[in-house]
Design an enzyme around this catalytic site. Sequence first.
Site, short mmCIF file in Angstrom:
data_model
loop_
_atom_site.label_atom_id
_atom_site.label_comp_id
_atom_site.label_asym_id
_atom_site.label_seq_id
_atom_site.Cartn_x
_atom_site.Cartn_y
_atom_site.Cartn_z
N ILE A 107 0.82 -1.21 0.00
CA ILE A 107 0.00 0.00 0.00
C ILE A 107 0.85 1.25 0.00
CG2 ILE A 107 -1.73 1.31 1.28
CD1 ILE A 107 -2.85 -1.35 2.30
N ASP A 139 11.38 2.60 6.21
CA ASP A 139 10.99 1.21 6.39
C ASP A 139 12.18 0.47 7.00
OD1 ASP A 139 8.66 -0.77 4.69
OD2 ASP A 139 10.21 -1.60 5.98
N HIS A 158 -13.05 2.27 9.82
CA HIS A 158 -12.27 1.15 9.27
C HIS A 158 -12.78 0.75 7.87
CE1 HIS A 158 -9.60 -2.43 10.62
NE2 HIS A 158 -9.46 -2.20 9.33
N ILE A 159 -12.81 1.74 6.99
CA ILE A 159 -13.33 1.51 5.63
C ILE A 159 -12.25 1.68 4.56
CG2 ILE A 159 -15.69 2.17 6.19
CD1 ILE A 159 -15.00 4.94 4.88
N GLY A 160 -10.99 1.66 4.97
CA GLY A 160 -9.90 1.87 4.01
C GLY A 160 -9.99 0.98 2.78
N GLY A 161 -10.33 -0.28 3.00
CA GLY A 161 -10.44 -1.21 1.88
C GLY A 161 -11.88 -1.54 1.51
N GLU A 173 -12.46 -1.36 18.49
CA GLU A 173 -13.48 -1.07 17.49
C GLU A 173 -14.74 -1.87 17.78
OE1 GLU A 173 -11.85 -1.76 13.63
OE2 GLU A 173 -10.30 -0.22 13.83
N ASP A 226 -8.67 5.97 10.50
CA ASP A 226 -9.64 4.97 10.03
C ASP A 226 -9.65 3.73 10.91
OD1 ASP A 226 -11.51 4.00 7.98
OD2 ASP A 226 -9.93 2.57 7.49
#
Length: 412
Positions: free
Chosen positions: A165, A184, A295-298, A272, A267
């Site tokens: 991503i 990273d 939590h709607i990223g995907g 949750e 998100d």
Amino acid sequence: MSNPVLTSYPKEKINILFLENISNKAVQAFKQHGYANVKQINGALSEQELIDAVKDVHLLGIRSKTQITEKVLAAATKLQAIGCFCIGVNQVNLKAATKKGVVVFNAPYSNTRSVAELVIGASIILIRKILDKNNAAHKGIWMKDAKGSFELRGKTLGLIGYGNIGSQVSVLAESFGMKVIFYDEVTKLPLGNAVVCKTLKELLSNADVVSLHVPETEQTKNLINKQNLKYFKKGSILINYARGEVVDLEALSKALKEEHLSGAAIDVYPLEPEKNGDSFTTPLQGLNNVLLTPHIGGSTEEAQQNIGEDVSSKLFQFLERGITSGSHSVPAIALPPIETAHRILHIHNNVPGVLSAINTTLSEHKINIVGQYLKTNDLIGYVVLDVDKKLSKKAIDLLREVKATIKVRLLY
């Protein structure tokens, strides 16, 4: 999708349980493959509810909310595989699944684009202060003002994590004219003109927008904390579409109230709700220029379809051919079907001498092995045996008696 194969166990007797509104595409695919006994439950289940539900289940499909604990796996005596219809598998106790020989699949790449697009969209909304203007307009207040509103072009995007991503966001951001830097812990090849940072502090102190793309581990828990928030550029923006435990929300709330950060998009959260309509609280509620999403990223139609197809395909390959490519528990083996033999799957504890015992036992009973494939990990070994059709039933009985055996299944 794999081609339909006659399995030793009737497909209509295989019990499949799907939770959390898994895509209907996946349900349709299983029914088209002859798996008629598919039960769907909306939302996640508690541990006890799941223990009661999985006793006779052969295949379990979940998303990110359902927690597959050691107790759940102990109750699932017939469970062959778990399909995580999402990008992560941290909701599954992988060590316990491995010990029981339960295959765990997911779809690590299927919603990459959906998340990446939302990160860019959130960046535009926050840097233009759209939330303030939207709220004012809904209240009947005309708030046409350029103060504090900026373009993405020319700004620096800092990516913490440069995986599937993160790298996709990098490409999209450059198309908007942004400069991209990333940090990273694993060495990654930069795409486009992205520049790697040697330290997290270096990234935070140079980025106008910081976007998180890391897994949830002990090392990443509260990665964005009170101390690291001090390194952010004044007026910068934080976006978290990764994992809820990565950001200390109390510390972030304080940084926003003090206007050290000018905005945030969150998100994912440490805690949750289990299902839609449940109450939800966060320290960020009520703050200006904070974009909160559930939590709607995907969560796009395209992503859910891709995930459904990807995970379903892996499950079909395992159920009908014994292929475990992409598994997080049972060692990965890819192999072609052999029409002239019966295929047996043997999962055992990874201790010395098991393969020798298998071969010796079958040889002593004059059972010919047409093909044999073995792969191991730290805990278990996975052997796929293609044997003479006339003697396959006898071979199954013998293999069950081999020391260290976890499970044996006649595939076809």
